[in-house]
Each structure stands twice: as C-alpha cells, then as structure tokens.
Design a protein around this motif. Sequence first.
Motif, PDB file in Angstrom:
ATOM      1  N   ASP A 319      29.275  -4.693  -6.325  1.00 32.78           N
ATOM      2  CA  ASP A 319      28.847  -4.473  -5.014  1.00 32.78           C
ATOM      3  C   ASP A 319      27.286  -4.314  -4.753  1.00 32.78           C
ATOM      4  N   LEU A 320      26.664  -3.765  -5.570  1.00 34.04           N
ATOM      5  CA  LEU A 320      25.229  -3.288  -5.585  1.00 34.04           C
ATOM      6  C   LEU A 320      24.548  -4.599  -5.916  1.00 34.04           C
ATOM      7  N   GLN A 321      24.995  -5.400  -6.784  1.00 36.32           N
ATOM      8  CA  GLN A 321      24.242  -6.564  -7.160  1.00 36.32           C
ATOM      9  C   GLN A 321      24.276  -7.739  -5.831  1.00 36.32           C
ATOM     10  N   ALA A 322      25.386  -7.695  -5.299  1.00 30.98           N
ATOM     11  CA  ALA A 322      25.459  -8.350  -3.887  1.00 30.98           C
ATOM     12  C   ALA A 322      24.438  -7.948  -3.028  1.00 30.98           C
ATOM     13  N   ALA A 323      24.250  -6.823  -2.645  1.00 30.99           N
ATOM     14  CA  ALA A 323      23.335  -6.319  -1.829  1.00 30.99           C
ATOM     15  C   ALA A 323      21.807  -6.486  -2.288  1.00 30.99           C
ATOM     16  N   CYS A 324      21.411  -6.677  -3.536  1.00 35.96           N
ATOM     17  CA  CYS A 324      20.257  -7.212  -4.093  1.00 35.96           C
ATOM     18  C   CYS A 324      20.176  -8.455  -3.816  1.00 35.96           C
ATOM     19  N   ASN A 325      21.067  -9.447  -3.989  1.00 30.02           N
ATOM     20  CA  ASN A 325      20.850 -10.681  -3.684  1.00 30.02           C
ATOM     21  C   ASN A 325      20.623 -10.962  -2.154  1.00 30.02           C
ATOM     22  N   ARG A 326      21.519 -10.279  -1.341  1.00 28.60           N
ATOM     23  CA  ARG A 326      21.124 -10.465   0.066  1.00 28.60           C
ATOM     24  C   ARG A 326      19.495  -9.945   0.422  1.00 28.60           C
ATOM     25  N   ASN A 327      19.121  -8.843  -0.146  1.00 24.94           N
ATOM     26  CA  ASN A 327      17.666  -8.474   0.079  1.00 24.94           C
ATOM     27  C   ASN A 327      16.791  -9.591  -0.419  1.00 24.94           C
ATOM     28  N   ARG A 328      17.196 -10.228  -1.619  1.00 25.26           N
ATOM     29  CA  ARG A 328      16.143 -11.129  -1.934  1.00 25.26           C
ATOM     30  C   ARG A 328      16.163 -12.382  -1.181  1.00 25.26           C
ATOM     31  N   ARG A 329      17.177 -12.725  -0.413  1.00 28.02           N
ATOM     32  CA  ARG A 329      17.210 -13.906   0.583  1.00 28.02           C
ATOM     33  C   ARG A 329      16.404 -13.317   1.777  1.00 28.02           C
ATOM     34  N   GLU A 330      16.656 -12.314   2.189  1.00 28.82           N
ATOM     35  CA  GLU A 330      15.661 -11.500   3.212  1.00 28.82           C
ATOM     36  C   GLU A 330      14.227 -11.650   2.691  1.00 28.82           C
ATOM     37  N   ARG A 331      13.898 -11.418   1.576  1.00 30.72           N
ATOM     38  CA  ARG A 331      12.502 -11.257   1.145  1.00 30.72           C
ATOM     39  C   ARG A 331      11.734 -12.667   1.194  1.00 30.72           C
ATOM     40  N   GLU A 332      12.779 -13.639   0.731  1.00 32.94           N
ATOM     41  CA  GLU A 332      12.111 -15.113   0.947  1.00 32.94           C
ATOM     42  C   GLU A 332      12.069 -15.607   2.121  1.00 32.94           C
ATOM     43  N   LYS A 333      12.831 -15.181   3.193  1.00 34.18           N
ATOM     44  CA  LYS A 333      12.513 -15.373   4.583  1.00 34.18           C
ATOM     45  C   LYS A 333      11.282 -15.000   5.004  1.00 34.18           C
ATOM     46  N   GLN A 334      10.748 -13.758   4.618  1.00 32.88           N
ATOM     47  CA  GLN A 334       9.352 -13.317   5.178  1.00 32.88           C
ATOM     48  C   GLN A 334       8.046 -13.874   4.409  1.00 32.88           C
ATOM     49  N   TRP A 335       8.666 -14.674   3.124  1.00 32.82           N
ATOM     50  CA  TRP A 335       7.277 -15.033   2.516  1.00 32.82           C
ATOM     51  C   TRP A 335       6.398 -16.111   3.203  1.00 32.82           C
ATOM     52  N   PRO A 336       6.690 -16.829   4.262  1.00 32.94           N
ATOM     53  CA  PRO A 336       5.974 -17.806   4.872  1.00 32.94           C
ATOM     54  C   PRO A 336       5.352 -17.147   5.866  1.00 32.94           C
ATOM     55  N   ARG A 337       5.604 -15.918   6.567  1.00 34.38           N
ATOM     56  CA  ARG A 337       5.026 -15.210   7.584  1.00 34.38           C
ATOM     57  C   ARG A 337       3.808 -14.171   6.747  1.00 34.38           C
ATOM     58  N   ALA A 338       4.184 -13.894   5.539  1.00 32.38           N
ATOM     59  CA  ALA A 338       3.207 -12.958   4.626  1.00 32.38           C
ATOM     60  C   ALA A 338       2.412 -14.024   4.153  1.00 32.38           C
ATOM     61  N   LYS A 339       2.615 -15.368   3.719  1.00 34.98           N
ATOM     62  CA  LYS A 339       1.507 -16.132   3.461  1.00 34.98           C
ATOM     63  C   LYS A 339       0.593 -16.574   4.442  1.00 34.98           C
ATOM     64  N   ALA A 340       0.894 -16.708   5.440  1.00 33.01           N
ATOM     65  CA  ALA A 340       0.179 -17.077   6.748  1.00 33.01           C
ATOM     66  C   ALA A 340      -0.904 -15.884   7.086  1.00 33.01           C
ATOM     67  N   ILE A 341      -0.325 -14.751   6.936  1.00 35.20           N
ATOM     68  CA  ILE A 341      -1.376 -13.508   7.112  1.00 35.20           C
ATOM     69  C   ILE A 341      -2.549 -13.425   6.143  1.00 35.20           C
ATOM     70  N   LEU A 342      -1.950 -13.881   4.776  1.00 38.46           N
ATOM     71  CA  LEU A 342      -3.062 -13.903   3.862  1.00 38.46           C
ATOM     72  C   LEU A 342      -3.894 -15.033   4.106  1.00 38.46           C
ATOM     73  N   ASP A 343      -3.702 -16.083   4.601  1.00 44.05           N
ATOM     74  CA  ASP A 343      -4.447 -17.289   4.972  1.00 44.05           C
ATOM     75  C   ASP A 343      -5.389 -16.992   5.792  1.00 44.05           C
ATOM     76  N   GLU A 344      -4.918 -16.149   6.911  1.00 43.75           N
ATOM     77  CA  GLU A 344      -5.909 -15.626   8.145  1.00 43.75           C
ATOM     78  C   GLU A 344      -7.021 -14.768   7.324  1.00 43.75           C
ATOM     79  N   GLU A 345      -6.431 -14.003   6.594  1.00 41.80           N
ATOM     80  CA  GLU A 345      -7.429 -13.091   6.131  1.00 41.80           C
ATOM     81  C   GLU A 345      -8.349 -13.363   5.121  1.00 41.80           C
ATOM     82  N   VAL A 346      -8.025 -14.773   4.415  1.00 41.26           N
ATOM     83  CA  VAL A 346      -8.965 -15.286   3.408  1.00 41.26           C
ATOM     84  C   VAL A 346     -10.022 -15.930   4.206  1.00 41.26           C
TER      85      VAL A 346
END
Length: 441
Positions: A319-346
């Motif tokens: 049950d808990l591993q399934a939640a970890c996997n869901r969270n990992r997928r959600e983090r991956e969705k946020q990666w492009p936005r996070a990278k765009a922020i870093l590009d702006e700051e660079v």
Amino acid sequence: MTLQMIGCSHHDAAVEIREQLSFSSEHCAQALATFGERFDGAELVVLSTCNRVELYAAGGPFGSGLTASESGAGSLSDDQVRNALIDFVAACLEKPADFVGKHMIVRQGREAVDHLFLVAASLDSMVVGEAQILSQVKQAYDLSNVAGATGPLTHAAFQAANRAAKRVQTETTIHRRRLSVPSVAVGEVVPEVFETLRGKRVVLCGAGEMAEETLRYLKTGGSDNLCIVNRGQERAQALAQVFGADTRSLNELHEQIVAADLLIGTTSAEEPLVDAATFAQLNARRGGRILLVLDLAVPRDFEPVIGDEPGVYLYQIDDLQAACNRNRREREKQWPRAKAILDEEVNRFFESLQQRATGPVIQRLRQRADQVKSAELQRLLDKLNGCTDASMTKEIEKSFDRLTNKLLHPPMASLRDDAAAGHSRGLLEALRHLFNLGDDL
C-alpha cells in the motif's frame, strides 16, 4: 571571470569510485587553505556528500602552480584549466592525476552555473526533490566563507543558487511528495488516523536500517513515547540512545501491543511476529482503543487478517509503495516547471554579472565616443561659421548621434554576448586596450 567545476556524482561514478574521490573534513580544510595560494587568490567551494564530490572554483590563472604574473595575462585555455583542476584534486587526495581525470568531469562557465543550480534545487539528486542537498550546498559555502576561500563570483553564484532553489521549493510541489516508504507511512498515513503523535505510544519492531529511518521521521513528527522491540538488545539500545526511546525484548511484544497506539513492523523475521489468533486476544484487552499498524517489513511482520479486527487500521508495504510510486510520478510532472524556474534564474544571474562586468566599460566607451563626437561636431559648426539655420544644425547633430550609435552598437553587442558566455573571448580586455579606456574599471 568564469565559474569552473570539477566533480563526479552518482550519475557518472560508482560508489567505490566516489569513495576514493571524496573530500574528508581534513581534505576540505587543506583544499580551502591552499587553493588561493596555489592559484594567486582564486576562490573555491568544496561540496562532498555520499552521492557527489564537486569543487567550484573562480578567479586566479588556473595554471600549474603559476601566479598571475608568471602566466602572462592570467587567462588559460580550457585544457589548461582542466589540467590544473585535475592536478589540484590529485594532490589533495594523493591520487594519480590520470585516475582523477578519468572519473571527474570539468564544467565551465554557463554549464557550471547550470549544474550548480540543478544541484542546489535537488533536480540532480538520486531522489529528485530531496531536501537535504540544499542544506549541504549552504554548509559547503559557509565553510568556504569561514576559511576565507570565497570571493565575488562564488558569493554571487552560491547566493543565486540558494535563491533559485527556494523558488523551486515554493513555486512547485516537487519537494512535497514523499518518496520513501517510512516517510509516506509517518508523513501521510499517520496524520489520517492521529492528529498528533505527542503522547501516543509508538512500538517499533526491529532495529535495522528501515527502523532507523522510520525513527527519524517519527521524531521529526513529534513522537515522544517510543519503544523499540528487538531480538538483539545491543542494536536496539544504540538506537534508543540516539532517538530518546526505551527498549523491550521480543518476549515482551504482547504487552507492548496492548499498550500501543501505533505499531510498526520493520524486522527481517521469516514468520509473522504474532499470529492472527493471538493478536485477536491482545486486541480484546485494548478496550476498543484505535491501533494503527504499519507493516514495513518484507516478509510481513503481521498477518493481513488483523486489519479486520475492530479498531485496527493496517497498512502494508505494498500500500505504501504504491503511494511512493504515485508521488514519484507527481514529482516528475513538476520537473519541467522547476527546470524553467532554474533557467530563468541562471539567465538573471548572467545578466547581473554582465551588468557588473560590462557596465563601467560600456559607460566609459560611450563617454569617450560622445567626447569625440562633440569635438568633431563643434569643429564642423565652427567651419560652417553660421551658414546653417537651427533646423539644419539639429539635423547635423542627429546625424552625428546616429553615426556614433551605429559604430558603437557592434562592439557593445559583442561585449554583452561575451559576458553572457563568461568572457570566454576576452573582449572586455580587448576593448579596454583598443579604446584606451584605462585599467581601473
């Protein structure tokens, strides 16, 4: 001035390699103390963790022990910079230069800044979004400050990296998704059952790595009534001392289950710690109190049927591993936005550097051009000796302004581009000498 980085991480070097290239506290102290002397006042920050070893350098000639006067203009080719950094690391760690050069990557200019920002924001981490790396970056920078090894560029770069990482934390959810089983269990499941862990009796079975990680999250979550139940007492007592818990032997588990509010299994036992029938008898003695059971063990410490007992809430590792996997997928969705922020700051970082480096030179160049323009304009008007009316004089002035601006535009644009690339072509120095702008800028 250009930021340089030499390093390796879990992406490109196995742990047995990183172990040989890691900088102990003694190595760090030695590097920070000697780098500026070896490279004529250069700056250095050393970041060494279990997953990465990276040295960030700026300033100085980066020659093989040369001072700025000995190396002429003090500027070196990319190969010279790479060899100088490799030789320095090899000397600090007493390793062959060939070994260091084979396993450590050199990044320069924008590539080095991009990498630093990615690291600080934990987008380059083994677990993307983990929070520990930013504090490690700040500690490395603080240590260099205390040692007097930082300077204008490392100050600017590390402070900007910290600001960029904070933006990623606040403007995305990439750090808010728990990815380890213990973090999900304590951070997401427990709050669904208990408003607080304070005053709750927590009984943790086992004393291995999973138990230790779980204890860290429990203490962070406010747990103040911990009991570690383990077959071997030596390891349990060592953990208890660190986390402020008490210990019991496995023979006392039954009584601890009766007293528990939260029961956690992390052992490596081949069979369940308590069979279903015995657990039912123990639960009957609890007077209807709620019991949350987190079974983090493989094989499982508790039989699944105990979740059918009244007042018992059972979560197993799947049950808990399934939640970890869901969270990992959600983090991956946020990666492009996070990278765009870093590009702006660079980009913002390099714009700031560009303004700081080129502003005075551009200002002096324009002043010099305006002086020449004004002198030549006045000379022309004097020769015309009043043969022009006011409107014609205005047109002549506009023509001189346009001519000056057109002549200045290419060198100024090239200077800005060169600054954005880390002054790799040396145009700043060239303009100073070509237009005799002085060396005080």
